[in-house]
Design a protein around this motif. Structure first.
Motif, PDB file in Angstrom:
ATOM      1  N   VAL A 224      38.152  31.178  23.890  1.00 37.50           N
ATOM      2  CA  VAL A 224      37.383  32.415  24.005  1.00 37.50           C
ATOM      3  C   VAL A 224      37.349  32.811  25.483  1.00 37.50           C
ATOM      4  O   VAL A 224      37.212  31.948  26.354  1.00 37.50           O
ATOM      5  CB  VAL A 224      35.946  32.237  23.473  1.00 37.50           C
ATOM      6  N   TYR A 225      37.481  34.092  25.754  1.00 40.51           N
ATOM      7  CA  TYR A 225      37.534  34.545  27.141  1.00 40.51           C
ATOM      8  C   TYR A 225      36.675  35.801  27.317  1.00 40.51           C
ATOM      9  O   TYR A 225      36.402  36.522  26.352  1.00 40.51           O
ATOM     10  CB  TYR A 225      38.979  34.836  27.564  1.00 40.51           C
ATOM     11  N   PRO A 226      36.232  36.091  28.541  1.00 43.40           N
ATOM     12  CA  PRO A 226      35.391  37.271  28.784  1.00 43.40           C
ATOM     13  C   PRO A 226      36.154  38.564  28.494  1.00 43.40           C
ATOM     14  O   PRO A 226      37.354  38.645  28.722  1.00 43.40           O
ATOM     15  CB  PRO A 226      35.038  37.171  30.271  1.00 43.40           C
ATOM     16  N   LYS A 227      35.442  39.560  28.012  1.00 46.93           N
ATOM     17  CA  LYS A 227      36.076  40.850  27.749  1.00 46.93           C
ATOM     18  C   LYS A 227      36.512  41.492  29.063  1.00 46.93           C
ATOM     19  O   LYS A 227      35.952  41.246  30.136  1.00 46.93           O
ATOM     20  CB  LYS A 227      35.124  41.769  26.994  1.00 46.93           C
ATOM     21  N   GLY A 228      37.517  42.339  28.971  1.00 50.32           N
ATOM     22  CA  GLY A 228      38.128  42.905  30.156  1.00 50.32           C
ATOM     23  C   GLY A 228      37.246  43.843  30.946  1.00 50.32           C
ATOM     24  O   GLY A 228      37.526  44.126  32.108  1.00 50.32           O
ATOM     25  N   THR A 229      36.170  44.336  30.338  1.00 59.82           N
ATOM     26  CA  THR A 229      35.291  45.276  31.045  1.00 59.82           C
ATOM     27  C   THR A 229      34.301  44.586  31.970  1.00 59.82           C
ATOM     28  O   THR A 229      33.530  45.254  32.657  1.00 59.82           O
ATOM     29  CB  THR A 229      34.510  46.136  30.033  1.00 59.82           C
ATOM     30  N   ARG A 230      34.320  43.262  32.031  1.00 62.19           N
ATOM     31  CA  ARG A 230      33.413  42.542  32.938  1.00 62.19           C
ATOM     32  C   ARG A 230      34.026  42.519  34.343  1.00 62.19           C
ATOM     33  O   ARG A 230      34.377  41.457  34.885  1.00 62.19           O
ATOM     34  CB  ARG A 230      33.162  41.124  32.426  1.00 62.19           C
ATOM     35  N   ASN A 232      32.617  43.002  37.089  1.00 56.41           N
ATOM     36  CA  ASN A 232      31.718  42.432  38.091  1.00 56.41           C
ATOM     37  C   ASN A 232      31.640  40.911  38.001  1.00 56.41           C
ATOM     38  O   ASN A 232      30.752  40.283  38.567  1.00 56.41           O
ATOM     39  CB  ASN A 232      30.319  43.024  37.960  1.00 56.41           C
ATOM     40  N   SER A 233      32.575  40.318  37.262  1.00 57.75           N
ATOM     41  CA  SER A 233      32.649  38.851  37.117  1.00 57.75           C
ATOM     42  C   SER A 233      31.442  38.251  36.418  1.00 57.75           C
ATOM     43  O   SER A 233      31.109  37.087  36.638  1.00 57.75           O
ATOM     44  CB  SER A 233      32.853  38.172  38.482  1.00 57.75           C
ATOM     45  N   SER A 234      30.769  39.033  35.595  1.00 58.56           N
ATOM     46  CA  SER A 234      29.671  38.491  34.796  1.00 58.56           C
ATOM     47  C   SER A 234      30.236  37.680  33.635  1.00 58.56           C
ATOM     48  O   SER A 234      31.448  37.652  33.405  1.00 58.56           O
ATOM     49  CB  SER A 234      28.791  39.626  34.275  1.00 58.56           C
TER      50      SER A 234
END
Length: 431
Positions: A224-230, A232-234
């Motif tokens: 699982v990976y962070p969505k591309g719209t983050r 701000n590195s949240s």
């Protein structure tokens, strides 16, 4: 690239002897694949794990891969073409037992550094990895149709042995099948693989196909990976991924937020080796095929009692005017649980005014339905009536490794670095 590989080899096992997984973000032509295969084998030598079969039917256990380096990437697109040709030449015309790499599409694109929650798919909560993030999917129950693979089957440089040489080094076959989430989560008893989902895709999958997600992770690897719209590195809350069995939960490491603190706390378990064993209930299936439901109504297994006596050390680690220019600080402590939905809660002590050594002497009770995945969150704040409260330290501890009794608990800064002197005197008990 050779310098990078040599650095990886030098430092791969300084922190832990457990296997290191390297994910290659490659868009290579066949001749370059051959060069990369040569660099990997020459640089890592015997440290590089090479699967004995293709496809693999089961991932080896981390214990069997001590001090080994594992390659994870998408299988070469042209490898399927080579197998088709070879199969047709043999007259069989059947490739049902071969890995369906032709249907795999890449979902990764460059982003921030990440950390990666028996066998690699079953016994580990995550893996230490060199990896990359990807974009977000907006489909309702479908995997997005973007990031199509560029086919190299017409490349004049293509050589059949090139695909084989590069392909045989890949232990964890990465990819993202086309179609619906339910199809992507189907388990193939003849091969194991790694599936990558964005946090948004995972949320949709666990809502509509929660049982299928857990069944998939019992033998296969889910990343699982962070969505591309983050931008701000949240980060996102990792608990949904961990409670559904995901082994690789990627983070933006420069986003010093609550989610990253949970990750740091989660991987304090097992000696901080980078691997956390999955609870047995995420690996077993009931007599009627049922699996664990983290969103269901669950009975309380045990109750954790936490008593916060006092705190000290701020006067040594901070200046006298750090919290308040005119008087000593007004500290209070927040204590809570991060874990399954029914277990998640936060409580706080009273505010002790004008004290560098606050004494709270308060006890909190936490009934736990899934203690095997619960994290104890501890955070100290300095109360400010007119402005935002000041940060006074935090830590996050795996509940399943807490020892009964009175403990001096060290606190950390926002980035997870331990303060030299700041401690809380606490007592833990299970009933």
């Amino acid at each position: 690239m050779v310098r990078c590989l040599k650095s990886i080899k030098e430092y791969a096992f300084c922190a832990s002897p457990y296997p290191l997984v390297i994910t290659l973000e490659d868009h290579l032509t066949p001749d370059l694949q051959a060069k990369v295969a040569k660099m990997l084998t020459e640089t890592f030598g015997d440290l590089l794990f090479i699967p004995s079969s293709d496809p693999m039917k089961e991932f080896p256990s981390p214990a069997a891969l001590m001090k080994r380096i594992i390659i994870s990437t998408k299988p070469p697109q042209e490898y399927k073409e080579f197998l088709k040709v070879k199969d047709n030449q043999n007259g069989s015309g059947n490739i049902a037992d071969l890995p369906d790499t032709g249907s795999l599409r890449r979902i990764d694109s460059n982003a921030d550094n990440q950390n990666g929650s028996g066998n690699l798919a079953a016994d580990t909560g995550s893996l230490r990895r060199i990896d990359s993030n990807a974009d977000e999917s907006d489909g309702k129950d479908e995997l997005d149709e973007q990031d199509e693979e560029d086919s190299d089957e017409d490349d004049p440089k293509f050589q059949q042995d090139t695909a084989c040489e590069y392909r045989k080094l890949i232990t964890i076959q990465a990819g993202k099948p086309k179609g619906h989430l339910r199809d992507a989560l189907k388990v193939d008893p003849e091969k194991v693989r790694r599936l990558s989902l964005s946090e948004t895709q995972l949320a949709k999958a666990t809502t509509s196909h929660g049982a299928e997600v857990i069944r998939f992770t019992q033998n296969n690897i889910l990343r699982v990976y962070p969505k591309g719209t983050r931008v701000n590195s949240s980060n996102y809350d990792p608990m949904n991924a961990w409670t559904h069995g995901a082994q690789m939960v990627a983070f933006n490491m420069q986003g010093h937020d609550k989610a990253l603190r949970l990750m740091q706390g989660f991987f304090r378990a097992n000696g901080g080796c980078g691997y956390v064993k999955k609870p047995d209930f995420l690996l077993t299936t009931g007599p009627k095929g049922e699996v664990f439901d983290p969103k269901g109504s669950l009975p309380v297994k045990k109750t954790l009692k936490v008593k916060v006596y006092m705190g000290d050390g701020w006067r040594m680690d901070f200046s006298k005017t750090h919290f308040d220019a005119f008087s000593p600080p007004d500290f209070y402590t927040r204590v809570g649980i991060a874990g399954a939905k029914e277990d998640t809660v936060m409580k706080k002590t009273k505010v002790i005014e004008d004290q560098w050594v606050p004494v709270w002497d308060e006890e909190f009770t936490f009934p736990l339905r899934v203690p095997e995945l619960a994290l104890l969150r501890i955070e100290v704040q300095e109360y400010d009536m007119s402005e935002k409260h000041d940060f006074g330290g935090q830590t996050c501890l795996p509940v399943w490794e807490l020892k009964k009794g009175i403990r001096a608990v060290p606190l950390h800064d926002r980035k997870g670095n331990r303060y030299k002197s700041v401690r809380l005197l606490m007592r833990f008990d299970f009933v």
